[in-house]
Design an enzyme around this catalytic site. Sequence first.
Site, PDB file in Angstrom:
ATOM      1  N   GLU A 168      37.301  99.810 -43.577  1.00 40.94           N
ATOM      2  CA  GLU A 168      37.543 100.587 -42.355  1.00 40.94           C
ATOM      3  C   GLU A 168      38.925 100.302 -41.767  1.00 40.94           C
ATOM      4  O   GLU A 168      39.632 101.216 -41.342  1.00 40.94           O
ATOM      5  CB  GLU A 168      36.485 100.258 -41.285  1.00 40.94           C
ATOM      6  CG  GLU A 168      35.053 100.589 -41.656  1.00 40.94           C
ATOM      7  CD  GLU A 168      34.319  99.378 -42.214  1.00 40.94           C
ATOM      8  OE1 GLU A 168      34.875  98.665 -43.063  1.00 40.94           O
ATOM      9  OE2 GLU A 168      33.175  99.152 -41.791  1.00 40.94           O
ATOM     10  N   CYS A 197      30.804  96.105 -39.544  1.00 38.73           N
ATOM     11  CA  CYS A 197      30.659  94.744 -38.993  1.00 38.73           C
ATOM     12  C   CYS A 197      31.255  94.733 -37.580  1.00 38.73           C
ATOM     13  O   CYS A 197      31.863  95.715 -37.155  1.00 38.73           O
ATOM     14  CB  CYS A 197      31.369  93.753 -39.905  1.00 38.73           C
ATOM     15  SG  CYS A 197      33.163  93.715 -39.688  1.00 38.73           S
ATOM     16  N   CYS A 235      35.056  95.664 -37.497  1.00 37.30           N
ATOM     17  CA  CYS A 235      35.348  97.074 -37.785  1.00 37.30           C
ATOM     18  C   CYS A 235      34.813  97.983 -36.684  1.00 37.30           C
ATOM     19  O   CYS A 235      35.457  98.964 -36.321  1.00 37.30           O
ATOM     20  CB  CYS A 235      34.790  97.449 -39.153  1.00 37.30           C
ATOM     21  SG  CYS A 235      35.683  96.592 -40.479  1.00 37.30           S
ATOM     22  N   HIS A 260      39.109  94.797 -44.665  1.00 38.28           N
ATOM     23  CA  HIS A 260      37.890  95.602 -44.814  1.00 38.28           C
ATOM     24  C   HIS A 260      38.286  97.074 -44.975  1.00 38.28           C
ATOM     25  O   HIS A 260      39.326  97.507 -44.460  1.00 38.28           O
ATOM     26  CB  HIS A 260      37.001  95.448 -43.579  1.00 38.28           C
ATOM     27  CG  HIS A 260      36.233  94.165 -43.541  1.00 38.28           C
ATOM     28  ND1 HIS A 260      35.090  94.005 -42.807  1.00 38.28           N
ATOM     29  CD2 HIS A 260      36.443  92.977 -44.158  1.00 38.28           C
ATOM     30  CE1 HIS A 260      34.623  92.776 -42.960  1.00 38.28           C
ATOM     31  NE2 HIS A 260      35.429  92.120 -43.769  1.00 38.28           N
TER      32      HIS A 260
END
EC number: 3.5.4.33
Lengths: 153, 153
Positions: free
Chosen positions: A55, A83, A86, A53
Amino acid sequence: MQEHIEYMQAAIEEARKAEELLEVPIGAVVVWQNQIIGRGYNLRESTLDPLAHAELIAIKQASEYLQAWRLLDCKLYVTLEPCPMCAGAIVQARIPQVIYGTVDPKAGCAGTLMNLLQEDRFNHQVDVISGVLQEECSLLLTQFFRKLRAKRG
Amino acid sequence: MQEHIEYMQAAIEEARKAEELLEVPIGAVVVWQNQIIGRGYNLRESTLDPLAHAELIAIKQASEYLQAWRLLDCKLYVTLEPCPMCAGAIVQARIPQVIYGTVDPKAGCAGTLMNLLQEDRFNHQVDVISGVLQEECSLLLTQFFRKLRAKRG
């Protein structure tokens, strides 16, 4: 606020790199002392990595830059609300402030479904600002999914 | 149950590798078709990486092995109850079952502070078994912190 807009634009640039690879367009940057020290964009499909992801990639790069697992005095800008993974990583990295563009009604854990960034029982709480360049961040995603649906007929 | 004990012993072996490096002793393995396809132990201090938790390292290795971000039909064994980041990663990787040794009263997000593995609003829920080799997993940690306090005088 002008500062927030500039860094969110940098996060949007990252998201566009994801889009070019047909990845869901989400981008993030980590800022320290008025410079970007971490950049990331969603690479889940290209790398076949569930951890890829925006992040997490930006956080890893920033911690390599600072040679520290604590990202003190850093700000994380991300186009979409984090999410749970993260949000948890942001807490682990002790990031003091997160600025995000648009909410994620399906998995957002920075205020929408829950707020892992401001959970009193954890050992770190994060200052959260939402809605910076909201429309642009949201449009990136809706246009991406619209095109995808059109392609799939 | 015998199977759970054997794989938890493998996770404990990973935790001992962390201990040798003076890292908080936490270990994890990912099992697929009766074989271990991912191993990890806490490396946060050695690597100065906030993401270097046992579970994330094991998940990344398993996803490289399977060449997939979805760890379908996999089980994750970990000595300590997952933190929010690792619980979120387990959900992201769609792991169907998690077996953990001992609870984490400070950050446990698989039943203690909250249960991110069984959150109806997320798009994946995980079967959870806790307490496998609980005493051994717990002792690893309490002895580690006792030694650390003694050293620090």
